[in-house]
Design a protein around this motif. Structure first.
Motif, short mmCIF file in Angstrom:
data_model
loop_
_atom_site.label_atom_id
_atom_site.label_comp_id
_atom_site.label_asym_id
_atom_site.label_seq_id
_atom_site.Cartn_x
_atom_site.Cartn_y
_atom_site.Cartn_z
N HIS A 2 9.50 3.92 -7.37
CA HIS A 2 10.47 3.99 -6.28
C HIS A 2 9.84 3.54 -4.96
N ALA A 3 8.56 3.89 -4.77
CA ALA A 3 7.85 3.47 -3.55
C ALA A 3 7.79 1.94 -3.47
N VAL A 4 7.40 1.31 -4.56
CA VAL A 4 7.28 -0.16 -4.52
C VAL A 4 8.67 -0.82 -4.43
N VAL A 19 -8.49 4.95 -17.95
CA VAL A 19 -7.34 5.35 -17.13
C VAL A 19 -6.94 4.23 -16.17
N TYR A 20 -5.69 4.35 -15.73
CA TYR A 20 -5.16 3.46 -14.71
C TYR A 20 -5.56 4.02 -13.34
N THR A 21 -6.11 3.18 -12.49
CA THR A 21 -6.62 3.64 -11.20
C THR A 21 -5.55 3.70 -10.12
N GLY A 22 -4.34 3.21 -10.42
CA GLY A 22 -3.28 3.18 -9.42
C GLY A 22 -3.17 1.83 -8.74
N MET A 23 -4.02 0.88 -9.11
CA MET A 23 -3.99 -0.45 -8.47
C MET A 23 -3.67 -1.53 -9.50
N ARG A 49 10.09 2.31 4.76
CA ARG A 49 10.16 3.76 4.61
C ARG A 49 10.68 4.13 3.22
N GLN A 50 10.11 5.17 2.67
CA GLN A 50 10.58 5.72 1.40
C GLN A 50 10.97 7.18 1.64
N GLU A 51 12.26 7.45 1.65
CA GLU A 51 12.75 8.81 1.87
C GLU A 51 13.96 9.08 0.99
N VAL A 68 0.60 5.73 -20.35
CA VAL A 68 1.32 7.00 -20.46
C VAL A 68 0.72 7.97 -19.43
N GLU A 69 1.61 8.61 -18.66
CA GLU A 69 1.15 9.57 -17.66
C GLU A 69 0.61 10.82 -18.36
N HIS A 70 -0.37 11.46 -17.70
CA HIS A 70 -1.00 12.64 -18.30
C HIS A 70 0.04 13.65 -18.78
N LEU A 108 10.51 9.43 -4.57
CA LEU A 108 10.94 9.64 -5.96
C LEU A 108 9.97 9.02 -6.96
N GLY A 109 8.73 8.79 -6.55
CA GLY A 109 7.74 8.27 -7.49
C GLY A 109 7.15 6.94 -7.04
N THR A 110 6.10 6.54 -7.73
CA THR A 110 5.38 5.32 -7.32
C THR A 110 6.22 4.05 -7.54
N ASN A 170 -3.50 1.85 -3.09
CA ASN A 170 -3.14 3.21 -2.71
C ASN A 170 -3.73 3.58 -1.36
N GLY A 171 -2.91 4.19 -0.52
CA GLY A 171 -3.36 4.58 0.81
C GLY A 171 -4.38 5.70 0.79
N ASP A 172 -4.49 6.40 -0.32
CA ASP A 172 -5.41 7.54 -0.35
C ASP A 172 -6.67 7.23 -1.17
N ILE A 187 0.86 -1.19 0.00
CA ILE A 187 0.00 0.00 0.00
C ILE A 187 0.89 1.24 0.00
N MET A 188 0.76 2.04 -1.04
CA MET A 188 1.59 3.23 -1.16
C MET A 188 1.00 4.36 -0.34
N ALA A 189 1.77 4.86 0.61
CA ALA A 189 1.24 5.90 1.51
C ALA A 189 2.32 6.86 1.97
N ALA A 190 3.31 7.09 1.10
CA ALA A 190 4.43 7.94 1.51
C ALA A 190 4.26 9.39 1.09
N GLY A 191 3.35 9.63 0.16
CA GLY A 191 3.22 10.98 -0.43
C GLY A 191 2.82 12.02 0.60
N LYS A 192 3.12 13.26 0.27
CA LYS A 192 2.91 14.35 1.22
C LYS A 192 1.46 14.81 1.26
C1 UD1 Z 1 -0.68 7.56 -10.29
C2 UD1 Z 1 -0.37 6.81 -11.58
C3 UD1 Z 1 -1.40 7.18 -12.63
C4 UD1 Z 1 -2.79 6.87 -12.12
C5 UD1 Z 1 -3.05 7.58 -10.81
C6 UD1 Z 1 -4.33 7.11 -10.21
C7 UD1 Z 1 2.04 6.57 -11.60
C8 UD1 Z 1 3.32 7.03 -12.15
N1 UD1 Z 1 0.93 7.17 -12.01
O1 UD1 Z 1 -0.51 8.94 -10.61
O2 UD1 Z 1 -1.13 6.46 -13.82
O3 UD1 Z 1 -3.74 7.27 -13.10
O4 UD1 Z 1 -1.99 7.26 -9.86
O5 UD1 Z 1 -4.63 7.87 -9.06
O6 UD1 Z 1 2.03 5.66 -10.79
N2 UD1 Z 1 3.38 7.69 -3.54
C9 UD1 Z 1 4.38 7.24 -2.73
N3 UD1 Z 1 5.65 7.59 -3.01
C10 UD1 Z 1 5.97 8.37 -4.08
C11 UD1 Z 1 4.94 8.82 -4.90
C12 UD1 Z 1 3.64 8.47 -4.62
O7 UD1 Z 1 4.13 6.54 -1.76
O8 UD1 Z 1 7.16 8.63 -4.26
C13 UD1 Z 1 2.01 7.31 -3.23
C14 UD1 Z 1 1.13 8.52 -2.94
O9 UD1 Z 1 1.13 8.82 -1.55
C15 UD1 Z 1 -0.23 8.03 -3.42
C16 UD1 Z 1 0.11 7.07 -4.54
O10 UD1 Z 1 1.45 6.69 -4.35
O11 UD1 Z 1 -0.91 7.33 -2.42
C17 UD1 Z 1 -0.09 7.68 -5.92
O12 UD1 Z 1 0.81 8.74 -6.07
P1 UD1 Z 1 0.43 10.06 -6.87
O13 UD1 Z 1 1.56 11.00 -6.83
O14 UD1 Z 1 -0.87 10.58 -6.40
O15 UD1 Z 1 0.29 9.46 -8.34
P2 UD1 Z 1 -0.40 10.13 -9.54
O16 UD1 Z 1 0.49 11.15 -10.10
O17 UD1 Z 1 -1.77 10.56 -9.17
#
Ligand code: UD1
Ligand code: CA
Length: 460
Positions: free
Chosen positions: A84-86, A172-176, A75-77, A157-159, A80-82, A103-105, A6-11
């Protein structure tokens, strides 16, 4: 074998808050708590949360909320992106299994949808959760070699990196996603940050899977709200209303008569008997049980309570940690605090506070009173303005009031003190000694009547 990341590091910059984003609450529970609760029901061997911003706070609060779940934190510090998180979770993932990424959010993801995603992956495929959106702005677009859902997935492809033609794609990709763990690890090791945001995109693994000849499949959620992520207070408030509306509709379907589903909030669980009526603007928290025929007036807050059949709670009443007996009547403007236990047919009226006190059948405290640390017998009448002085500044003491006692108005019962069954206390008394059963006790200065007294007259 299933691992969940579960990705939950973002600010969560757009929340404009000092609280980590995933600790903001929806229906009274942290966003991440919703996701973990769903994840915990999927039979995974490990629930790995990637933390960063506010990591200590996030980890402590989830450990407290899920003492028995197989939680792990990495921990992710810096962030640097999703992708990198995984990558941070790689050391704890089991090569022989499947990894589900959530996704944690995105709090309202359903277990059935997550299961369908894992099944679509089936140990050999990369499975993406996708959805068609009327407005796909900001999301990663699903690239296929044709226009239909059955057409082969080529990548995401990212937006920010998409061409005008790609931005027109509504899927679209939902993030899961779910992936065979060994392949996922191979792909993660090859990510680069050569893109518009200079981030390691998890979504880049899709093209890698295609290049490796690993089939990429997609699954869809049953409802759009399952994939709505929270980025701002406005989105959080909207999702809260949608969630509350769904809960209200389920209760209405079950026969609970809510005066207005748009003015109802449940932050926990509510069990209702038959013919329950709930007026507008009530808030229920924790676990609340309402028996048959219970009526709750407007603007009540009820938390962790059991209210028995036939009881009526009048408007503006606050109940927390209390038990209310059959056919009792409470409020308006009453306050039941933890440990309040009202028997059948008890009446608690306006501006009466009850804490850690039991009242037996038919006891009444109808106006402006306090009963704290007390045992009150059946049919007691507790007068307006009377209080238990239960606290000596250091310790709490108990007041015991026998059956059929009558306490007049404006009395102070200085605990510890016992009033025997049937005793009567004269109004205005301060009672610090026990009163035997059936006796009258009066403890106030005797009234003096002065004949012919003249009021002072104004000088000059
Ligand atoms: C991401 C997807 C996008 C998708 C969207 C759905 C990527 C590159 N893009 O974009 O294709 O449509 O989700 O909502 O994955 N997070 C971390 N560490 C990081 C960055 C993010 O833990 O370094 C976590 C955030 O806290 C969040 C999640 O990952 O819970 C998604 O990150 P976010 O930056 O919101 O991704 P999007 O740009 O929205
Ligand atoms: Ca996002």
């Amino acid at each position: 074998m299933l691992d969940i990341v579960i990705m939950a590091a973002g600010k969560g910059t757009r929340m404009k808050s000092s609280r980590p984003k995933v600790l903001h609450t929806l229906a009274g529970r942290a966003l991440l708590q919703h996701v973990l609760a769903t994840a915990a029901g999927l039979g995974a061997q490990r629930l790995v949360t990637v933390t960063g911003h506010g990591a200590e706070q996030v980890e402590a609060s989830m450990r407290a909320a899920f003492p028995d779940a197989p939680l792990a934190f990495v921990r992710q510090e810096p962030q640097l992106g999703t992708g990198h998180a995984v990558q941070q979770a790689v050391p704890v993932l089991d090569d022989a299994g499947t990894t589900l990424i959530l996704n944690g959010d995105t709090p309202l993801i359903e277990a059935a949808t997550a299961r369908a995603l894992v099944e679509a992956s089936g140990g050999t495929r990369l499975a993406l959760l996708t959805i068609d959106l009327a407005d796909p702005t900001g999301y990663g677009r699903i690239l296929r070699d044709g226009e239909r859902r059955g057409d082969k997935v080529l990548g995401i492809v990212e937006h920010k990196d998409a061409s005008a033609a790609q931005r027109a794609i509504r899927e679209v990709y939902t993030g899961m996603m779910a992936a065979p763990t060994a392949a996922l690890k191979r792909w993660l090791a090859r990510l680069s940050n050569d893109n518009a945001r200079h981030e390691y995109y998890l979504t880049d693994i899709v093209a890698m899977a295609v290049a490796d000849g690993v089939p990429v499949v997609s699954a869809q959620p049953a409802s759009e709200k399952e994939v709505l992520g929270i980025n701002s207070p406005l989105q959080l408030a909207h999702l809260e209303r949608r969630f509350q509306h769904a809960q209200a509709e389920a209760l209405l379907e079950a026969g609970v008569r809510l005066a207005d589903p748009a003015r109802f909030d449940l932050r926990g669980t509510l069990d209702c008997g038959a013919d329950v009526e709930i007026d507008v603007n009530c808030v229920f928290e924790g676990h609340v049980e309402l028996g048959d025929g219970v009526r709750i007036g407007a603007n009540c807050v009820v938390r962790n309570a059991r209210i028995a059949a036939g009881a009526v709670i009048h408007p503006f009443t606050h109940i927390d940690g209390a038990v209310v007996g059959t056919d009792a009547v409470v409020g308006p403007f009453a306050r039941l605090r933890p440990g309040a236990e009202l028997g059948a047919e008890v009446h608690i009226g306006n501006f009466v506070e009850v804490k850690n006190a039991s009242l037996a059948r038919g006891a009444k405290a109808n106006h402006l009173a306090y009963l704290g640390d007390a045992t009150v017998g059946a049919r007691v009448n507790y007068g307006a303005g009377s209080i238990t002085a239960n606290y000596d500044g250091a310790n709490k003491h108990r007041t015991v009031i026998g059956d059929d006692v009558h306490v007049g108005s404006n009395c102070v019962l200085v605990a510890p003190v016992t009033l025997g069954a049937g005793a009567t206390i004269g109004g205005g008394s301060t009672i610090s000694k026990d009163v035997p059963p059936g006796h009258l006790s009066v403890a106030r200065a005797r009234q003096v009547v002065i004949a012919g007294w003249q009021r002072p007259a104004k000088k000059g």
